[in-house]
Design a protein around this motif. Structure first.
Motif, mmCIF file in Angstrom:
data_model
loop_
_atom_site.group_PDB
_atom_site.id
_atom_site.type_symbol
_atom_site.label_atom_id
_atom_site.label_comp_id
_atom_site.label_asym_id
_atom_site.label_seq_id
_atom_site.Cartn_x
_atom_site.Cartn_y
_atom_site.Cartn_z
ATOM 1 N N ILE A 79 3.921 5.961 -5.610
ATOM 2 C CA ILE A 79 4.228 5.669 -7.010
ATOM 3 C C ILE A 79 4.776 6.939 -7.697
ATOM 4 N N THR A 80 5.652 6.751 -8.654
ATOM 5 C CA THR A 80 6.217 7.902 -9.372
ATOM 6 C C THR A 80 5.205 8.413 -10.401
ATOM 7 N N ALA A 81 5.404 9.645 -10.840
ATOM 8 C CA ALA A 81 4.518 10.243 -11.845
ATOM 9 C C ALA A 81 4.547 9.426 -13.137
ATOM 10 N N GLU A 82 5.736 8.957 -13.537
ATOM 11 C CA GLU A 82 5.861 8.172 -14.776
ATOM 12 C C GLU A 82 5.082 6.861 -14.670
ATOM 13 N N PRO A 84 -1.575 15.033 -7.244
ATOM 14 C CA PRO A 84 -0.407 15.886 -7.506
ATOM 15 C C PRO A 84 0.530 15.326 -8.586
ATOM 16 N N LEU A 85 0.415 14.048 -8.899
ATOM 17 C CA LEU A 85 1.284 13.431 -9.910
ATOM 18 C C LEU A 85 0.830 13.750 -11.337
ATOM 19 N N VAL A 86 -0.448 14.108 -11.471
ATOM 20 C CA VAL A 86 -1.044 14.283 -12.798
ATOM 21 C C VAL A 86 -0.736 15.686 -13.321
ATOM 22 N N SER A 87 -0.209 15.719 -14.534
ATOM 23 C CA SER A 87 0.097 17.014 -15.162
ATOM 24 C C SER A 87 -0.848 17.237 -16.337
ATOM 25 N N SER A 113 -5.081 6.650 -3.212
ATOM 26 C CA SER A 113 -4.217 6.748 -4.386
ATOM 27 C C SER A 113 -4.901 6.015 -5.527
ATOM 28 N N GLY A 114 -4.670 6.469 -6.722
ATOM 29 C CA GLY A 114 -5.259 5.808 -7.881
ATOM 30 C C GLY A 114 -6.271 6.707 -8.554
ATOM 31 N N LYS A 160 0.839 -1.197 0.000
ATOM 32 C CA LYS A 160 0.000 0.000 0.000
ATOM 33 C C LYS A 160 0.877 1.252 0.000
ATOM 34 N N GLU A 161 1.913 1.226 0.844
ATOM 35 C CA GLU A 161 2.819 2.372 0.916
ATOM 36 C C GLU A 161 3.532 2.584 -0.425
ATOM 37 N N GLN A 162 3.956 1.488 -1.048
ATOM 38 C CA GLN A 162 4.634 1.612 -2.343
ATOM 39 C C GLN A 162 3.691 2.183 -3.404
ATOM 40 N N LEU A 163 2.430 1.729 -3.375
ATOM 41 C CA LEU A 163 1.469 2.249 -4.349
ATOM 42 C C LEU A 163 1.159 3.724 -4.091
#
Length: 198
Positions: free
Chosen positions: A97-100, A129-132, A160-161, A91-94
């Protein structure tokens, strides 16, 4: 007088013989009663011992069963703790997750569901915040003219997701929900893998 003496002696002798015979009969009767009583006591002792042995066996069996249950419960608790740690780590890794990687994830899911028309993307607050703007334009360009992408102003708190909404239909790709839906299936596989490796 000698006849009286003889008679007296005979009476005394007969009395002594009778007394000896009565004593012998009484001793035989006492011995017989003692033997019967001893046999009864031995049977009672044997019955008590058998009952006591059964009780001990039952008590021992209950203790062994209790130990088995406690051991199994400790093993289950250890397995559950390992699973909880694995899923918390996943869960923490997800969530980190990186923007890419998130860009590639959304692109794969859009291709998978093959929606047409207008679809609204609702992001989890941890992924938003990852979405551009560049990502959104590229997704739109990739799936045009069949799909029109809109991004919702609201986000899903503490998640997340992404969720794809099209009218009343929702495709839930929130990471926590995906993990929960796979948790039972993955738990069996992970337990088998982890505990059979020893």
């Amino acid at each position: 007088m000698s006849d009286i003496r003889k008679l007296t002696t005979k009476i005394v002798e007969d009395a002594q013989k009778k007394q000896a015979h009565l004593i012998e009969e009484a001793e035989k009767e006492i011995a017989k009663k003692e033997r019967i009583k001893k046999q009864q006591l031995e049977k009672e002792v044997a019955a008590h011992l058998a009952r006591y042995e059964k009780e001990l066996q039952k008590e021992l069996s209950l203790k062994v069963s209790d130990l088995h249950v406690k051991s199994r419960n400790r093993m289950l608790a250890a397995k559950q703790q390992v699973l909880d740690e694995l899923f918390a780590d996943a869960k923490e890794q997800l969530q980190n997750i990186t923007a890419e990687d998130f860009d590639a994830f959304v692109e794969r899911k859009l291709a998978l569901v093959q929606l047409t028309g207008t679809v609204e993307l609702v992001f989890g607050s941890k992924s938003a915040p990852l979405v551009s703007e560049t990502m959104i334009q590229r997704w739109q360009a990739q799936f045009e003219p069949d799909l029109t992408i809109q991004v919702a102003k609201e986000t899903i708190p503490n998640r997340s997701g992404v969720v794809f909404k099209q009218g009343e239909v929702e495709f839930n790709f929130i990471f926590e929900a995906l993990l929960e839906s796979k948790e039972e299936e993955l738990s069996y596989q992970l337990i088998a893998f982890i505990f059979n490796q020893e």
